[in-house]
Design an enzyme around this catalytic site. Structure first.
Site, PDB file in Angstrom:
ATOM      1  N   SER A 143       0.866  -1.183   0.000  1.00  0.00           N
ATOM      2  CA  SER A 143       0.000   0.000   0.000  1.00  0.00           C
ATOM      3  C   SER A 143       0.898   1.228   0.000  1.00  0.00           C
ATOM      4  O   SER A 143       2.013   1.188   0.549  1.00  0.00           O
ATOM      5  CB  SER A 143      -0.867   0.023   1.261  1.00  0.00           C
ATOM      6  OG  SER A 143      -1.488   1.295   1.400  1.00  0.00           O
ATOM      7  N   TYR A 157      -1.267  -0.675  10.221  1.00  0.00           N
ATOM      8  CA  TYR A 157      -1.447  -1.168   8.844  1.00  0.00           C
ATOM      9  C   TYR A 157      -0.271  -0.738   7.962  1.00  0.00           C
ATOM     10  O   TYR A 157       0.292  -1.542   7.224  1.00  0.00           O
ATOM     11  CB  TYR A 157      -2.766  -0.617   8.300  1.00  0.00           C
ATOM     12  CG  TYR A 157      -3.032  -0.846   6.830  1.00  0.00           C
ATOM     13  CD1 TYR A 157      -3.558  -2.051   6.373  1.00  0.00           C
ATOM     14  CD2 TYR A 157      -2.790   0.157   5.887  1.00  0.00           C
ATOM     15  CE1 TYR A 157      -3.822  -2.248   5.016  1.00  0.00           C
ATOM     16  CE2 TYR A 157      -3.063  -0.026   4.549  1.00  0.00           C
ATOM     17  CZ  TYR A 157      -3.573  -1.228   4.115  1.00  0.00           C
ATOM     18  OH  TYR A 157      -3.840  -1.415   2.784  1.00  0.00           O
TER      19      TYR A 157
HETATM   20  P1  NAP Z   1     -11.586  -5.650   0.584  1.00  0.00           P
HETATM   21  O1  NAP Z   1     -12.533  -5.139  -0.444  1.00  0.00           O
HETATM   22  O2  NAP Z   1     -11.867  -5.362   2.017  1.00  0.00           O
HETATM   23  O3  NAP Z   1     -11.460  -7.237   0.364  1.00  0.00           O
HETATM   24  C1  NAP Z   1     -10.638  -7.973   1.233  1.00  0.00           C
HETATM   25  C2  NAP Z   1     -10.685  -9.429   0.851  1.00  0.00           C
HETATM   26  O4  NAP Z   1      -9.809 -10.129   1.741  1.00  0.00           O
HETATM   27  C3  NAP Z   1     -12.050 -10.061   0.974  1.00  0.00           C
HETATM   28  O5  NAP Z   1     -12.208 -10.962  -0.097  1.00  0.00           O
HETATM   29  C4  NAP Z   1     -11.976 -10.814   2.299  1.00  0.00           C
HETATM   30  O6  NAP Z   1     -12.774 -11.986   2.276  1.00  0.00           O
HETATM   31  C5  NAP Z   1     -10.511 -11.217   2.326  1.00  0.00           C
HETATM   32  N1  NAP Z   1      -9.965 -11.460   3.660  1.00  0.00           N
HETATM   33  C6  NAP Z   1      -9.965 -10.654   4.738  1.00  0.00           C
HETATM   34  N2  NAP Z   1      -9.336 -11.232   5.763  1.00  0.00           N
HETATM   35  C7  NAP Z   1      -8.897 -12.439   5.318  1.00  0.00           C
HETATM   36  C8  NAP Z   1      -8.184 -13.506   5.895  1.00  0.00           C
HETATM   37  N3  NAP Z   1      -7.782 -13.448   7.179  1.00  0.00           N
HETATM   38  N4  NAP Z   1      -7.914 -14.613   5.144  1.00  0.00           N
HETATM   39  C9  NAP Z   1      -8.332 -14.675   3.856  1.00  0.00           C
HETATM   40  N5  NAP Z   1      -9.021 -13.689   3.241  1.00  0.00           N
HETATM   41  C10 NAP Z   1      -9.302 -12.589   3.976  1.00  0.00           C
HETATM   42  O7  NAP Z   1     -10.087  -5.154   0.312  1.00  0.00           O
HETATM   43  P2  NAP Z   1      -9.402  -4.494  -1.003  1.00  0.00           P
HETATM   44  O8  NAP Z   1      -9.602  -3.041  -0.935  1.00  0.00           O
HETATM   45  O9  NAP Z   1      -9.787  -5.240  -2.227  1.00  0.00           O
HETATM   46  O10 NAP Z   1      -7.862  -4.752  -0.654  1.00  0.00           O
HETATM   47  C11 NAP Z   1      -7.117  -5.841  -1.179  1.00  0.00           C
HETATM   48  C12 NAP Z   1      -5.654  -5.645  -0.822  1.00  0.00           C
HETATM   49  O11 NAP Z   1      -5.202  -4.390  -1.333  1.00  0.00           O
HETATM   50  C13 NAP Z   1      -5.380  -5.605   0.681  1.00  0.00           C
HETATM   51  O12 NAP Z   1      -4.157  -6.257   0.945  1.00  0.00           O
HETATM   52  C14 NAP Z   1      -5.288  -4.125   0.984  1.00  0.00           C
HETATM   53  O13 NAP Z   1      -4.494  -3.859   2.122  1.00  0.00           O
HETATM   54  C15 NAP Z   1      -4.635  -3.625  -0.293  1.00  0.00           C
HETATM   55  N6  NAP Z   1      -4.862  -2.191  -0.516  1.00  0.00           N
HETATM   56  C16 NAP Z   1      -6.110  -1.694  -0.730  1.00  0.00           C
HETATM   57  C17 NAP Z   1      -6.270  -0.320  -0.908  1.00  0.00           C
HETATM   58  C18 NAP Z   1      -7.618   0.322  -1.146  1.00  0.00           C
HETATM   59  O14 NAP Z   1      -7.719   1.559  -1.133  1.00  0.00           O
HETATM   60  N7  NAP Z   1      -8.686  -0.424  -1.374  1.00  0.00           N
HETATM   61  C19 NAP Z   1      -5.167   0.527  -0.867  1.00  0.00           C
HETATM   62  C20 NAP Z   1      -3.910  -0.009  -0.642  1.00  0.00           C
HETATM   63  C21 NAP Z   1      -3.763  -1.372  -0.468  1.00  0.00           C
HETATM   64  P3  NAP Z   1     -14.015 -12.250   3.266  1.00  0.00           P
HETATM   65  O15 NAP Z   1     -14.949 -11.091   3.109  1.00  0.00           O
HETATM   66  O16 NAP Z   1     -14.580 -13.544   2.830  1.00  0.00           O
HETATM   67  O17 NAP Z   1     -13.428 -12.307   4.645  1.00  0.00           O
END
Ligand code: NAP
Length: 248
Positions: A143, A157
């Site tokens: 991130s 985080y």
């Molecule tokens: P999201 O929409 O909240 O989705 C998170 C996913 O991770 C869901 O499918 C959830 O599944 C799964 N998950 C959560 N805890 C888990 C665990 N312990 N074991 C296995 N699966 C788990 O998140 P996102 O925004 O797509 O983010 C994806 C990645 O990108 C993350 O690593 C996040 O830190 C990174 N990121 C995101 C952003 C942003 O702005 N969105 C920015 C920087 C980095 P369930 O619902 O089934 O639990």
């Protein structure tokens, strides 16, 4: 040619977008999730509609035993994998360090760091030529918080994602001669449900004016970088981190 890919946390957001983008580029996709079974099945249906195989596998990546079971299930169903996207990740509500509980900080590192290390270790055990594997590619989700620090928001985080950057560099160099490439993507503000899970559903839109491009990014824009890093087009790229952050 082996085109099997495991994406952790692929039931929604960036993981689900990566599943669709990877299927469109010829990958069979194993979709991991923890709670959202119906959403994970819906992503699998989209992968199959693109003509690729899909597998839905529940496992909490923070739990080493569940990660071992996840990879054992993959071995049984598909054999050794060729790609891994360590995407599962969580944030928490905005807080200062002096307000954070130990349980919160431990969860942040358990899912975002330990989960990534355990999954990467199992992937290397299967992909590396040192272990008789045929090579492969790993992409870790970092991130921009890793280089901004996220003060007053969630520096636990940010610190966890900083660990991912260092881990990506170290593992890439460790397995560079073993057919395994390891890279990371650093998303900026991306429109997904992660912000609501941190108690700020409107965060992406609120933050948009602070982004040089004046908008949040989409999960598809992050997925495009991930699938490029997985692809043979990135054959000389390892140990690097790509910012997908609109200039932020
Ligand atoms: P999201 O929409 O909240 O989705 C998170 C996913 O991770 C869901 O499918 C959830 O599944 C799964 N998950 C959560 N805890 C888990 C665990 N312990 N074991 C296995 N699966 C788990 O998140 P996102 O925004 O797509 O983010 C994806 C990645 O990108 C993350 O690593 C996040 O830190 C990174 N990121 C995101 C952003 C942003 O702005 N969105 C920015 C920087 C980095 P369930 O619902 O089934 O639990």
């Amino acid at each position: 040619m082996n085109r099997t890919l495991l994406i952790t946390g692929a039931s929604r957001g960036i993981g689900a977008a990566t599943a669709r983008a990877a299927a469109a580029r010829g990958w069979d996709v194993a979709i991991n999730y923890t709670h959202a079974a119906d959403a994970a099945q819906a992503v699998a249906a989209e992968v199959r509609a693109l003509g690729r195989r899909a597998l839905v596998l529940q496992a909490d990546v923070a739990d080493e035993a569940q990660v071992l079971a996840l990879f054992a299930a993959l071995d049984r169903e598909w054999g050794p994998l060729a790609g891994l996207v360590n995407n599962a990740g969580v944030v928490d509500v905005a807080a200062r360090l002096d307000e954070m509980s130990a349980a919160r900080i431990q969860r942040m590192f358990a899912i975002n760091v330990f989960g990534t290390l355990w999954c990467a270790r199992e992937a290397v055990r299967r992909m590396s030529t040192r272990h008789g594997g045929a090579g492969g590619a790993i992409v870790n989700l970092s991130s921009v918080a890793a280089r901004l620090g996220a003060p007053g928001q969630y520096l636990d985080y940010a610190a966890a994602k900083g660990a991912i950057d260092t881990f990506t560099l170290g593992l890439a160099r460790e397995v560079a001669t073993e057919g395994v490439r390891v890279n990371a993507v650093r998303p900026g503000i991306i429109e997904t449900e992660i912000h609501a899970s941190g108690g700020q559903p409107g965060r992406a839109q609120q933050m948009a004016p602070s982004v040089p491009m004046q908008r949040a990014g989409t999960a598809d824009e992050v997925a495009a970088a991930i699938v490029w890093l997985l692809s043979d087009e990135a054959s000389y790229t390892t140990g690097t981190t790509i910012d997908v952050s609109g200039g932020r």
